[in-house]
Design a protein around this motif. Structure first.
Motif, PDB file in Angstrom:
ATOM      1  N   ARG A 141     -13.824 -34.844 -82.316  1.00 19.02           N
ATOM      2  CA  ARG A 141     -14.853 -34.577 -81.317  1.00 19.02           C
ATOM      3  C   ARG A 141     -14.457 -35.255 -80.011  1.00 19.02           C
ATOM      4  NH1 ARG A 141     -16.131 -32.212 -85.287  1.00 19.02           N
ATOM      5  NH2 ARG A 141     -18.088 -32.186 -86.439  1.00 19.02           N
ATOM      6  N   SER A 142     -14.864 -34.678 -78.910  1.00 21.00           N
ATOM      7  CA  SER A 142     -14.660 -35.326 -77.619  1.00 21.00           C
ATOM      8  C   SER A 142     -15.687 -36.443 -77.464  1.00 21.00           C
ATOM      9  CB  SER A 142     -14.826 -34.310 -76.482  1.00 21.00           C
ATOM     10  OG  SER A 142     -16.195 -33.917 -76.393  1.00 21.00           O
ATOM     11  N   MET A 143     -15.442 -37.367 -76.560  1.00 21.17           N
ATOM     12  CA  MET A 143     -16.401 -38.441 -76.310  1.00 21.17           C
ATOM     13  C   MET A 143     -17.720 -37.873 -75.792  1.00 21.17           C
ATOM     14  SD  MET A 143     -15.227 -41.177 -77.462  1.00 21.17           S
ATOM     15  CE  MET A 143     -16.546 -42.218 -76.880  1.00 21.17           C
ATOM     16  N   GLU A 144     -17.655 -36.815 -75.012  1.00 21.82           N
ATOM     17  CA  GLU A 144     -18.875 -36.184 -74.514  1.00 21.82           C
ATOM     18  C   GLU A 144     -19.708 -35.625 -75.660  1.00 21.82           C
ATOM     19  OE1 GLU A 144     -15.790 -35.470 -73.264  1.00 21.82           O
ATOM     20  OE2 GLU A 144     -15.972 -36.591 -71.383  1.00 21.82           O
ATOM     21  N   GLU A 145     -19.033 -35.011 -76.635  1.00 18.60           N
ATOM     22  CA  GLU A 145     -19.757 -34.467 -77.792  1.00 18.60           C
ATOM     23  C   GLU A 145     -20.344 -35.584 -78.653  1.00 18.60           C
ATOM     24  OE1 GLU A 145     -19.304 -31.197 -81.380  1.00 18.60           O
ATOM     25  OE2 GLU A 145     -17.518 -31.766 -80.239  1.00 18.60           O
ATOM     26  N   VAL A 146     -19.606 -36.672 -78.812  1.00 17.92           N
ATOM     27  CA  VAL A 146     -20.126 -37.817 -79.570  1.00 17.92           C
ATOM     28  C   VAL A 146     -21.402 -38.320 -78.913  1.00 17.92           C
ATOM     29  CG1 VAL A 146     -19.696 -40.245 -80.164  1.00 17.92           C
ATOM     30  CG2 VAL A 146     -17.932 -38.532 -80.593  1.00 17.92           C
TER      31      VAL A 146
END
Length: 92
Positions: free
Chosen positions: A12-17
């Motif tokens: 997952r991207s940090m934005e999605e996390v």
């Protein structure tokens, strides 16, 4: 990205996390209501329950306790413990 035994188990991207995963710190009297939301991980700290949830609205959790974004370390532990449970045939 988390890798377990050569397999990617979390990507997952940090934005999605930040947008998808949430922790809520609840007092004992609200723990059952929080567990009904099917958390992916639970731990106890100083008599309070901390639940990590996937794709639950933050405003829905505000009535249960303190809401925050989980640390990458906490997310790692949750994902890896779930992987270990699956390998042993345990489901959450």
């Amino acid at each position: 990205m988390f890798i377990d035994r050569g397999r990617i188990v979390f990507d997952r991207s940090m934005e999605e996390v930040e947008s998808r995963y949430v922790e809520v710190v609840v007092n004992p009297e609200k723990a059952a209501a929080a567990r009904a939301l099917q958390p992916m991980h639970e731990r106890q700290v100083f008599g309070r329950t901390i639940l990590l949830l996937d794709a639950v609205e933050r405003n829905q959790l505000a009535a249960l306790g303190d809401v925050r974004t989980p640390s990458i370390a906490d997310l790692f532990v949750a994902v890896m413990e779930n992987q270990a449970g699956r390998a042993q045939g345990v489901t959450r």
